[in-house]
Every structure is written in structure tokens, then in C-alpha cells.
Design an enzyme around this catalytic site. Structure first.
Site, PDB file in Angstrom:
ATOM      1  N   GLU A  14       3.889  -5.823   1.196  1.00  0.00           N
ATOM      2  CA  GLU A  14       3.918  -4.889   2.326  1.00  0.00           C
ATOM      3  C   GLU A  14       3.712  -3.444   1.865  1.00  0.00           C
ATOM      4  OE1 GLU A  14       3.601  -6.065   5.113  1.00  0.00           O
ATOM      5  OE2 GLU A  14       4.300  -8.121   4.818  1.00  0.00           O
ATOM      6  N   HIS A  46       0.079  -2.751   1.888  1.00  0.00           N
ATOM      7  CA  HIS A  46      -0.372  -2.375   3.234  1.00  0.00           C
ATOM      8  C   HIS A  46       0.031  -0.938   3.559  1.00  0.00           C
ATOM      9  CE1 HIS A  46      -1.937  -6.207   4.430  1.00  0.00           C
ATOM     10  NE2 HIS A  46      -0.779  -6.835   4.400  1.00  0.00           N
TER      11      HIS A  46
END
Length: 632
Positions: free
Chosen positions: A412, A415
Site C-alpha cells: 500500500e 500505491h
């Protein structure tokens, strides 16, 4: 004891003696340092309400530009600037509403806020629906001249170019309205029927395990028990679960065929050569990228078969069967981490990406990017939200302290840094990016974490765990997802030739692919006839050529990570590959995805990225076999 060994191997990277925070029952019990700071978006819910009211008052301003976009370069700029400004504010509204809801889904006010935000977005969508048709009605040469005349339109050129390239596939305004209504009212029906039936109405069977326990074998139970260490239990689970799906293959075949017919409708009205081309053209992805992936997988099936033979050896079975593919072949190790340790590991793993990347991510960890801990009512799973353009990204996790949770943080964070750099370097109109490149950033961070862990881990048990987990992930992402992609392409081609799709012929096709991929005829892995119905279990087949991107993203990230490591390890270290990758993260949608990747040194129309992934997979198997040989 293993944790102490690992800490020593990492030369103090992990902090000994830190207690793992317990999962809190209520959000109020979670230490604020483990919570994201949504107050960075709006100080209070009342501030959100005030912003919503302000945006709603501004939406009617878009009507002033209707029918006038071609009037002058200045008018076109004013319209697009107003459009972008409203879009940015509505994205901010929706992000705050969605994340406050996700942190406690029990609170009705949170749901009401989200629904109110969605209503504003719908109002905005209706108010700006004329923009695209008006631009498409303009002569491309006229648009080019306006961009040249008005310097402020330069930022909007990629947006305008992307609309204009679709001119040949766009209908008249009246026809577009009919198509929009048809797809809006009926397009999602097959997926909706499939979801309701498989989630709510399907009579899942009961399975009696060898322990005598009886289990209702729904999708969640299947996912759990297909990984059982008891082979007889796995056999029972597979037979019962797929037997039940086989009973309904006519119904589920009809829903999938209906979805395919909807894609054919889009192909025909948009004047594309194939459903595949129509789908990929949304992001300007060449069809050869999709077909190259399938060709690369077939060329490398011997690598998959080597993995399957290694699995057979590690499981100690005479004949590997399809029922054996989800059972763990590696011994679990007790790796536990605090959030602080997870952040430290992720930052160290990302060191090859340079000091600026590390500094930005470290600051993010320290300033409320991440909502770590699970709590009652919190949404499950994990995600990164980079949609609040002028604030910062946010991550939702449900951190329980396992290595998988550390890997999720790294994923994550990839991202989040993609969003951070894109938002920082791009104007709002080109700050977004497509899924085709999104998963490159996340899986590259996972790759860096794996190699960092291996570099600093000496004991064989932990290395086997890390290597085995990575190997199985590559098997499922590169080969299983591509099998899905080939099946999806083939059923569309069958329908395009006028062949009827049924549960029977789709099962026959899927079984053929399963046996080809898994080497059934060569005795590598036996696949029962019944398992040809597995296609009916995969919801991604309703997503219109989506799954291939899981595989392409992993091949691209593996290729880039390998180049970055090679440059860093050279006698004269270089940063060309790293800098090109940071350029990818900063590019947003200023170029098409395939070109953004080319600028980063990755040509997805060639076999080079897939070959890099196969080298990685082969190296992992080499080391696993080396460790196993020492145990003899």
C-alpha cells in the site's frame, strides 16, 4: 526465539522488547499514533457539510459553457478549469466521506454522509455530461490550434487528446444517450445476478471432514479448507464444492454469456474489431500486449511444471493433484512485528528508490497517512487512497503483526507514494493513473521487501518461508491469472464467431486449459474432469478483460526492480533505472500507460518483462532446492 535470531540477523533493524499492540475492541481504544488524520482533509464533519454546500452552488456554473466550448481558446480553458476544480473538490468530499465510513461502518451518520457525497457526484456528472460530446464534435485541428493559442491549455492536452482519439468510436449525441441508457440500465445485470445467486441464494453443500466435523462449504469455507494439510479433507472439499457448482453451470453459463453479449454490443456500436480491443482501448493498450502475455506463459510452462514437481516433492506425494495446489508446502514461522518495526523494515527495503522517496514516505508515516489497527466496525482488508489531490495519500490497514501485514504495508505504501509523486508533479487533470501501472508501484515494493528480508535473514526455516510464499504468489499471479485471461479471450472469440456459450462448452474449454497449463497429459498434475467448472466461481470474468493486468504489473515491477538492483550493485553504481522509475511514479496520466512504462525502460509488447519474472522464479526454486538438499 526465531524473532530474536531474525532481529540479530537484521543488525538491530527490529526493536527487541516492543510489545505488539493488541487489536482494539473500539476505535477510541486505538492509540492516535496508529490512526490516520482525516482532519487534514476537513477539520470537522461540519466543515465537510459547508464544503458540500459550496460545491453544490458551483455546479450550475458548468451550464454557462454548454454549446460554447469551440467558441474560443479562452472559453475552452475556462470550462476545463472549472470542470477540474469542481472534480477536485468532489473527489475530496467523497474521499473524506468514504474513509470516515470505512473507519466505523456502524455509524449511520457516516453512511448518510457518503450517500450525500455520492448524490453530489451524480449531480456533477449530469451537469458536465455535454463536455465529451462537444469536444468530440470539434475538428481535431481546431482543438490543436486552440491549445497552441492558449498556453494555459497545455496541461489539458493529454485529456483532450484522449477524448479525440475516441472520435471514430463515438456516436451522435442522441445515439450516445441511447447507448448510455441501455448499458446503464442493463449492463450490470449479469454481474448483479451472479453476485446475488452465489452470495445469497446458492445452496452450498455440507462436507463432513475426517475429524467428523460438518462444514457448510460456501466460498469462504472453500478458501479455508482447500488449504487443509489433510489430503482426504481437500479431496472431499473439492468434490463437494465443485459438484455443487456443476449443478448450476447452466444458470451460471447463461449469466456469463449475457455479460459477453453485452461486450459484443459495445464492440459493435463502437466499431471495434473485437471485444478485447474495445476494452483495452479505454487505456490505449495495444491488443498485442494481452496476446504477448499469453504467448509468454505458454513458452514458459516448463517453469510452472518445475514448480509443480517441486511442490510434489515437498509434499511427498506420488502424484500431484489439483487438490494439492493450495496446501502450504512450507513450515510456518513465528514472525511478529509492531507497526514501528513494519515501517522501519519497509523504509529500509525501499532504500534503493533513493533518499527523496524514503524521506517522503517516512514523513508520511509520521504525519497520519496510515490507519493501522483493526477495530469494531472498521472495514476489512487494506487500500491506499490518493484521491485528495492537495493533501496527501491515506492508507487503511488491519495490522495484526504478521509478515503478511508488513508486506501489505509495503504494497500500500507503493500505491501511496505513486499518488504522492503524481499529485506533486502533475496538475490535477493528469494526476490520476490507470490500473495498468498502479499495481507496478505496489508489487515493486513487495519485491524490494522480499529481497531485503532475504539479504538479512540467515536461518533456513525463515528463508524457506519467505521464498515459498513468494514462489506461490508468482505461480498464482503469472500463470493462474493468465489462464483466466486466455479463457476470457477465448469465450469472447467464440461468441464473436456466432458460437453459443453454455455451461458445458465453457467447462470443456476451461478443463482443456487447466490440463494444458498444469501438464496433466505429461503426468505433472492430475486434474479431475469436474474441475472444469471452476470458471463459474471466478467473478473477474464479469469485469471485461481485467485480470491480465495482475500478471503484467508483476512482470513489469520484477523487471524494473531487477534493473535497479543491478545498477546499485555495479562496480560504479548508477541510478538511471531508479530515476526512470521515479519518473513513472511522477507521470500520472500525462502519457498513456504503455508509454509511461516504456519511459521507465519496460516495453510490454516484448517478452523481456516476463523473462525477468521467470528468472526470478527460477532463482527462488534454485535456492529452495538448495536448502532442501542440505536437509537430506
Amino acid at each position: 526465539m526465531l524473532k530474536i535470531v531474525l532481529c540479530q540477523a537484521l543488525a538491530g533493524a527490529l526493536v527487541l522488547g516492543m510489545a505488539l499492540p493488541a487489536a482494539a475492541g473500539e476505535r477510541s481504544e486505538v492509540d492516535p499514533k496508529y490512526q490516520w488524520k482525516l482532519t487534514d482533509i476537513y477539520a470537522t464533519p461540519e466543515a465537510w457539510e459547508a464544503s458540500k454546500a459550496s460545491v453544490q452552488k458551483k455546479i450550475p456554473e458548468m451550464a454557462a459553457f454548454k454549446g460554447r466550448l469551440g467558441e474560443s481558446a479562452g472559453t475552452l480553458y475556462s470550462a476545463l478549469d472549472t470542470l477540474a476544480g469542481l472534480d477536485k473538490e468532489i473527489s475530496r468530499l467523497l474521499s473524506y466521506a468514504a474513509m470516515t465510513y470505512d473507519q466505523d461502518t456502524r455509524v449511520s451518520a457516516n453512511l448518510e454522509r457518503l450517500q450525500a457525497g455520492e448524490q453530489v457526484a451524480a449531480e456533477f456528472g449530469a451537469a458536465v455530461s455535454y463536455i465529451r460530446p462537444e469536444i468530440l464534435a470539434m475538428d481535431p485541428a481546431r482543438v490543436e490550434a486552440m491549445v497552441a493559442q492558449e498556453p494555459r491549455l497545455k496541461d489539458y492536452k493529454p485529456y483532450l487528446d484522449n477524448i479525440l482519439r475516441m472520435k471514430a468510436h463515438t456516436l451522435s449525441p442522441a445515439e450516445e444517450q441511447v447507448v448510455a441508457r441501455a448499458l446503464g440500465q442493463m449492463g450490470g445485470t449479469p454481474d448483479a445476478v451472479y453476485g446475488i445467486f452465489t452470495n445469497a441464494d446458492m445452496p452450498y453443500p455440507e462436507v463432513e471432514l475426517t475429524s467428523g466435523e460438518k462444514v457448510r462449504m460456501d466460498a469462504a469455507a472453500y478458501t479455508k479448507y482447500r488449504a487443509s494439510q489433510n489430503r482426504e479433507d481437500r479431496m472431499r472439499v473439492f468434490q463437494k464444492f465443485w459438484g455443487k457448482y456443476s449443478e448450476f453451470k447452466r444458470t451460471l453459463g447463461t449469466t456469463l454469456y449475457s455479460a459477453v453479449k453485452g461486450h459484443i454490443f459495445t464492440r459493435d456500436v463502437r466499431k471495434y474489431d473485437s471485444c478485447l480491443q474495445a476494452s483495452l482501448d479505454r487505456n490505449n493498450i495495444p491488443v498485442e500486449v494481452y496476446k504477448q502475455l499469453i504467448a509468454d506463459v505458454h513458452r514458459n510452462l516448463p517453469v510452472l511444471h518445475r514448480y509443480l514437481k517441486l511442490r510434489q516433492k515437498m509434499m511427498g506425494v506420488d502424484q500431484l493433484r489439483y487438490e494439492d495446489l493450495y496446501a502450504s508446502i512450507i513450515q510456518e514461522v513465528d514472525l511478529q512485528y509492531t507497526p514501528e518495526e513494519a515501517m522501519k523494515l519497509t523504509l529500509e527495503a525501499c532504500a534503493p528508490l533513493g533518499p527523496e522517496y524514503m524521506a517522503a514516505l517516512k514523513k508520511g508515516y509520521e504525519s497520519g497517512w496510515v490507519d493501522f489497527m483493526p477495530s469494531t466496525g472498521k472495514r476489512s482488508g487494506a487500500y491506499s487512497n490518493g484521491s485528495v489531490y492537495d493533501v496527501h495519500p491515506f492508507q487503511l490497514l488491519n495490522f495484526m503483526g504478521t509478515y503478511e501485514d508488513v508486506s501489505t504495508l509495503a504494497h500500500e505504501s507503493g500505491h501511496s507514494m505513486h499518488s504522492y509523486l503524481s499529485n506533486k508533479k502533475q496538475p490535477y487533470i493528469t494526476a490520476d493513473y490507470s490500473i495498468f501501472v498502479a499495481e507496478v508501484a505496489s508489487t515493486l515494493n513487495e519485491n524490494l521487501l522480499l529481497h531485503h528480508m532475504l539479504k538479512n535473514t540467515k536461518d533456513d526455516a525463515t528463508r524457506l518461508y519467505l521464498l515459498g510464499s513468494a514462489l506461490d504468489n508468482m505461480r498464482q499471479t503469472l500463470f493462474r491469472q493468465t489462464l483466466f485471461a486466455e479463457f476470457e479471450m477465448t469465450i469472447h472469440e467464440m461468441a464473436e464467431r456466432g458460437e453459443t456459450l453454455s455451461g458445458d462448452n465453457m467447462s470443456a474449454l476451461y478443463l482443456k486449459l487447466l490440463r494444458e497449463y498444469y501438464g496433466s497429459d505429461q503426468g505433472v498434475c492430475a486434474v479431475d474432469d469436474l474441475y472444469g467448472v471452476e470458471w463459474a466461481y471466478i467473478p473477474h470474468f464479469y469485469y471485461n478483460f481485467y485480470v491480465y493486468q495482475y500478471a503484467t504489473s508483476l512482470t513489469a515491477s520484477t523487471y524494473i526492480a531487477d534493473r535497479i538492483r543491478q545498477e546499485a550493485a555495479a562496480p560504479k553504481p548508477a541510478t538511471k533505472a531508479r530515476d526512470a522509475y521515479i519518473g513513472l511514479l511522477s507521470a500520472g496520466s500525462s502519457k498513456y500507460p504503455i508509454d509511461v512504462l516504456k519511459d521507465a525502460g519496460v516495453d510490454m509488447t516484448t517478452s523481456a518483462p516476463f523473462d525477468a519474472a521467470m528468472r526470478e522464479m527460477t532463482r527462488i526454486m534454485d535456492e529452495i532446492e538448495g536448502i532442501l538438499s542440505k536437509k537430506k
